[in-house]
Design a protein around this motif. Sequence first.
Motif, PDB file in Angstrom:
ATOM      1  N   ASP A 132       0.839  -1.210   0.000  1.00 27.98           N
ATOM      2  CA  ASP A 132       0.000   0.000   0.000  1.00 27.98           C
ATOM      3  C   ASP A 132       0.869   1.253   0.000  1.00 27.98           C
ATOM      4  O   ASP A 132       0.617   2.207  -0.746  1.00 27.98           O
ATOM      5  CB  ASP A 132      -0.914   0.008   1.222  1.00 27.98           C
ATOM      6  N   TYR A 133       1.883   1.253   0.861  1.00 32.05           N
ATOM      7  CA  TYR A 133       2.757   2.419   0.966  1.00 32.05           C
ATOM      8  C   TYR A 133       3.525   2.627  -0.341  1.00 32.05           C
ATOM      9  O   TYR A 133       3.644   3.746  -0.832  1.00 32.05           O
ATOM     10  CB  TYR A 133       3.733   2.245   2.130  1.00 32.05           C
ATOM     11  N   TYR A 135       2.732   1.731  -3.321  1.00 30.48           N
ATOM     12  CA  TYR A 135       1.793   2.176  -4.358  1.00 30.48           C
ATOM     13  C   TYR A 135       1.498   3.668  -4.206  1.00 30.48           C
ATOM     14  O   TYR A 135       1.573   4.432  -5.171  1.00 30.48           O
ATOM     15  CB  TYR A 135       0.507   1.368  -4.259  1.00 30.48           C
ATOM     16  N   ASN A 136       1.177   4.104  -3.008  1.00 27.70           N
ATOM     17  CA  ASN A 136       0.802   5.501  -2.770  1.00 27.70           C
ATOM     18  C   ASN A 136       1.979   6.466  -2.877  1.00 27.70           C
ATOM     19  O   ASN A 136       1.806   7.621  -3.258  1.00 27.70           O
ATOM     20  CB  ASN A 136       0.155   5.639  -1.387  1.00 27.70           C
ATOM     21  N   ALA A 137       3.190   5.987  -2.525  1.00 28.48           N
ATOM     22  CA  ALA A 137       4.361   6.863  -2.531  1.00 28.48           C
ATOM     23  C   ALA A 137       5.002   7.000  -3.909  1.00 28.48           C
ATOM     24  O   ALA A 137       5.867   7.856  -4.105  1.00 28.48           O
ATOM     25  CB  ALA A 137       5.401   6.341  -1.535  1.00 28.48           C
ATOM     26  N   PRO A 139       3.645   7.488  -7.542  1.00 29.98           N
ATOM     27  CA  PRO A 139       2.569   7.679  -8.526  1.00 29.98           C
ATOM     28  C   PRO A 139       2.900   7.130  -9.912  1.00 29.98           C
ATOM     29  O   PRO A 139       1.990   6.685 -10.625  1.00 29.98           O
ATOM     30  CB  PRO A 139       2.408   9.205  -8.569  1.00 29.98           C
ATOM     31  N   GLN A 142       1.700   3.624 -10.301  1.00 31.99           N
ATOM     32  CA  GLN A 142       0.254   3.410 -10.303  1.00 31.99           C
ATOM     33  C   GLN A 142      -0.267   3.203 -11.719  1.00 31.99           C
ATOM     34  O   GLN A 142      -1.120   2.345 -11.967  1.00 31.99           O
ATOM     35  CB  GLN A 142      -0.444   4.593  -9.630  1.00 31.99           C
ATOM     36  N   TYR A 147      -2.604  -1.387  -8.795  1.00 24.81           N
ATOM     37  CA  TYR A 147      -2.497  -1.954  -7.451  1.00 24.81           C
ATOM     38  C   TYR A 147      -2.488  -3.482  -7.530  1.00 24.81           C
ATOM     39  O   TYR A 147      -3.507  -4.155  -7.451  1.00 24.81           O
ATOM     40  CB  TYR A 147      -3.624  -1.484  -6.541  1.00 24.81           C
TER      41      TYR A 147
END
Length: 213
Positions: A132-133, A135-137, A139, A142, A147
């Motif tokens: 999760d981290y 993926y979010n950190a 871009p 993405q 995901y």
Amino acid sequence: MKKVLDKKVMIKTAAAVMCAAFTITAVPTGQAEAAAYNSKYTSTYSWEDLILPALKKQTDANGVYRQLKLSLEYGTLNEGNIRHLYEQSGVNIQLEVILKLYQDGLVSSYLYKDLAGLSMDANDLAPIFNADYYYNANPDLQAVIGYDPAKLFEHFVTYGMNEGRVASSTFNINYYKSNYPAIVAEYGSNNASYYDHYMAYGRFENRVANKKK
């Protein structure tokens, strides 16, 4: 009757002499008083002093396991110390001992798999990777990967570590580098080595690896 009394007097006298010989003088707080005699018990020993001599002997796996198990349980050693010992020549720590320590929950899967040359999964690298981290950190990943935890992990171990990407709230390579110039002097631009150092040693040495809030 007189002989009995004399014997009691002799015992009391001997006890008084012994008490006088071992009288302890209180030292006020903040003041130190030198020992009146030399004693080996005033010396301090490192974990290497205590453990190495035994491990350099031809000890069987069960004996080594028991010694390391007790050392871990009592906090004499940590996982980083065991890795250090394992890699020293002349020290008899068998891989089966590391496996048993791992199976008993005393060392991490990372230590065992790394020493055994086995492939890692996301759980083994949990202190430095969280899907999760990651993926979010990042871009840019993405759009390319989406995901997909398995593909994100594959990207991290194949490219992300070499690129110095942040993959967890626990470990940030930039903070690690800025806090420990000695490690930078050793590893230079080899980014993947910083992740390995933290997993192998840094986390057990309470090294700062992320921005404190």
